[in-house]
Design an enzyme around this catalytic site. Sequence first.
Site, PDB file in Angstrom:
ATOM      1  N   SER A   1     -25.428  24.077   5.459  1.00  0.00           N
ATOM      2  CA  SER A   1     -24.517  25.240   5.482  1.00  0.00           C
ATOM      3  C   SER A   1     -24.065  25.665   6.866  1.00  0.00           C
ATOM      4  O   SER A   1     -23.098  26.421   6.985  1.00  0.00           O
ATOM      5  CB  SER A   1     -25.208  26.442   4.839  1.00  0.00           C
ATOM      6  OG  SER A   1     -24.831  26.553   3.514  1.00  0.00           O
TER       7      SER A   1
ATOM      8  N   LYS B   1     -20.482  25.307   7.736  1.00  0.00           N
ATOM      9  CA  LYS B   1     -19.437  26.217   7.231  1.00  0.00           C
ATOM     10  C   LYS B   1     -18.791  27.015   8.361  1.00  0.00           C
ATOM     11  O   LYS B   1     -17.609  27.329   8.313  1.00  0.00           O
ATOM     12  CB  LYS B   1     -20.051  27.180   6.204  1.00  0.00           C
ATOM     13  CG  LYS B   1     -20.540  26.482   4.937  1.00  0.00           C
ATOM     14  CD  LYS B   1     -21.373  27.427   4.080  1.00  0.00           C
ATOM     15  CE  LYS B   1     -21.843  26.738   2.802  1.00  0.00           C
ATOM     16  NZ  LYS B   1     -22.804  27.556   2.045  1.00  0.00           N
TER      17      LYS B   1
ATOM     18  N   TYR C   1     -16.583  18.490   1.450  1.00  0.00           N
ATOM     19  CA  TYR C   1     -17.608  19.532   1.615  1.00  0.00           C
ATOM     20  C   TYR C   1     -19.005  18.896   1.688  1.00  0.00           C
ATOM     21  O   TYR C   1     -19.814  19.232   2.552  1.00  0.00           O
ATOM     22  CB  TYR C   1     -17.513  20.550   0.469  1.00  0.00           C
ATOM     23  CG  TYR C   1     -18.661  21.520   0.458  1.00  0.00           C
ATOM     24  CD1 TYR C   1     -18.756  22.532   1.406  1.00  0.00           C
ATOM     25  CD2 TYR C   1     -19.690  21.403  -0.483  1.00  0.00           C
ATOM     26  CE1 TYR C   1     -19.836  23.409   1.416  1.00  0.00           C
ATOM     27  CE2 TYR C   1     -20.769  22.272  -0.485  1.00  0.00           C
ATOM     28  CZ  TYR C   1     -20.838  23.269   0.469  1.00  0.00           C
ATOM     29  OH  TYR C   1     -21.912  24.118   0.492  1.00  0.00           O
TER      30      TYR C   1
ATOM     31  N   TYR D   1     -27.454  34.126   4.364  1.00  0.00           N
ATOM     32  CA  TYR D   1     -27.638  34.250   2.917  1.00  0.00           C
ATOM     33  C   TYR D   1     -27.773  35.734   2.545  1.00  0.00           C
ATOM     34  O   TYR D   1     -27.236  36.596   3.241  1.00  0.00           O
ATOM     35  CB  TYR D   1     -28.843  33.424   2.433  1.00  0.00           C
ATOM     36  CG  TYR D   1     -28.755  31.966   2.800  1.00  0.00           C
ATOM     37  CD1 TYR D   1     -27.651  31.193   2.418  1.00  0.00           C
ATOM     38  CD2 TYR D   1     -29.765  31.331   3.505  1.00  0.00           C
ATOM     39  CE1 TYR D   1     -27.574  29.839   2.747  1.00  0.00           C
ATOM     40  CE2 TYR D   1     -29.692  29.973   3.827  1.00  0.00           C
ATOM     41  CZ  TYR D   1     -28.587  29.243   3.450  1.00  0.00           C
ATOM     42  OH  TYR D   1     -28.514  27.922   3.771  1.00  0.00           O
TER      43      TYR D   1
ATOM     44  N   VAL E   1     -29.941  24.952   4.407  1.00  0.00           N
ATOM     45  CA  VAL E   1     -31.107  24.625   3.576  1.00  0.00           C
ATOM     46  C   VAL E   1     -31.934  23.443   4.079  1.00  0.00           C
ATOM     47  O   VAL E   1     -33.010  23.189   3.551  1.00  0.00           O
ATOM     48  CB  VAL E   1     -30.742  24.353   2.092  1.00  0.00           C
ATOM     49  CG1 VAL E   1     -30.364  25.621   1.376  1.00  0.00           C
ATOM     50  CG2 VAL E   1     -29.689  23.297   1.957  1.00  0.00           C
TER      51      VAL E   1
HETATM   52  N1  GLU Z   1     -24.898  21.380   0.814  1.00  0.00           N
HETATM   53  C1  GLU Z   1     -25.618  22.559   0.414  1.00  0.00           C
HETATM   54  C2  GLU Z   1     -25.062  23.141  -0.863  1.00  0.00           C
HETATM   55  O1  GLU Z   1     -23.897  23.254  -1.017  1.00  0.00           O
HETATM   56  C3  GLU Z   1     -25.577  23.540   1.534  1.00  0.00           C
HETATM   57  C4  GLU Z   1     -26.333  24.776   1.190  1.00  0.00           C
HETATM   58  C5  GLU Z   1     -26.910  25.487   2.367  1.00  0.00           C
HETATM   59  O2  GLU Z   1     -27.293  24.908   3.370  1.00  0.00           O
HETATM   60  O3  GLU Z   1     -26.997  26.717   2.209  1.00  0.00           O
HETATM   61  O4  GLU Z   1     -25.772  23.528  -1.737  1.00  0.00           O
END
Ligand code: GLU
Length: 312
Positions: free
Chosen positions: A63, A66, A189, A241, A259
Site C-alpha cells: 500500500s 498508493k 494496481y 489505515y 501489509v
Molecule cells: N496489495 C494489497 C491489497 O490490495 C495492499 C494492501 C495494503 O498494503 O494495505 O490488498
Amino acid sequence: MAQVQTFLEQLYHEFKGITDGKLASYIPELARADPGWFGISIVTLDGRSFEVGDVAQKFTIQSISKVFVYGMALEDYGREKLLRKVGVEPTGDPFNSLIRLDEDSKRPDNPMVNAGAIATTGLITGSDPAERLNRMLSMFERYVGNEVFVDVSTFMSEKTTGHRNRAMAHLMLNFGMIEQPIEEALDLYFQQCAVLVTTHDLAVMAATLANQGVNPITGQRAVGSEHVRDILSVMYTCGMYNFAGEWAFRVGIPAKSGVSGGIMAVVPNQAGIAVFSPLLDGHGNSVRGLKVFEALSRFELGGFLRGHQLGL
Ligand code: GLU
C-alpha cells in the site's frame, strides 16, 4: 550525528524481541516473509543515512505505493480533475472495506484505501498496459534512485487471489466511478503493490517527499513540488489505515504503511524515515514499526519529528 545512530540501535535491540502480531496471509506470498526481519532507516536531506538491522532486505511495497501513484495521477490529471474522481476524506474503515461503496457515493473516499487506489491507478495515462507500467516504474525509479522491479510471484499471488479488490473494481464500474478495462487497472494496481524495495529505499523515497519532490541523493526531481503538499495531506489524514487519527495524535507526521510490514514517514524539510518488520497488528500496521515511531516521537527527536531543527 552519533546520537541518532545510537538511539536507533537502542530501539532496534529493545523491540527486536517483540513477536506480537501476525504476518499478512491473505496474499499467500506475503506469508513467506521471515517474522524476524526488522530494519530502521533515516535519510536526511543532506544525504546522510542512519540505519540499523535488515535495511537491505527486499520486500514488496504494497500500500505504500498508493502515495506515489497518487502523485503520478496528480501530475497526469491536475488537482481539481482528480478530486472529482477520487476524494480526500478519511473513512475510519479498514483499507479493504466495501461498506462505503454504494450508489450514492460519487467517488471512492480517498486514494489510500483500496477502492480509491484502484480508481487512481486506472487513471494513469499511457497507450497500452506496457507503457503505463513502464511510466509507473520510471516514476518509482526517480524516487528510489535505482532500477526497480516487480516481484512476479507476489504479483501473481495477488492477481489470482485478489477477489475482494476485483469485486471492488466491479462495484465501482457498476456505479460509474471507474471505466473499463478494469482488468488492466487491477493488473497495474497489483503490479505497483509488488514493486520491490528495501527499508533504505523507502527512507530515500520519503526523503524525496520531504525535499519538495527532489531525490536528495541523486538530485533528480521525482514529482512536481506543487503536488507534494497534496500528497502529504492525504498521507497524514488517511495513510495509516483505520489508525490514522491515533497515529496523528501519537506520532504526528505524514506516513503510510503497507501489509508487507513497511511504514514510511516524512519529516518535511528534514528527513525520510522507514521501518520494516512484517508482523502486523489488527489494523494492518507493523507492530515493531509503530513502537519505533512512538519512541522516536518521544525522544528528543520529538522536536525533529514535528519539524523543529535538531541540528542533524
Ligand atoms: N496489495 C494489497 C491489497 O490490495 C495492499 C494492501 C495494503 O498494503 O494495505 O490488498
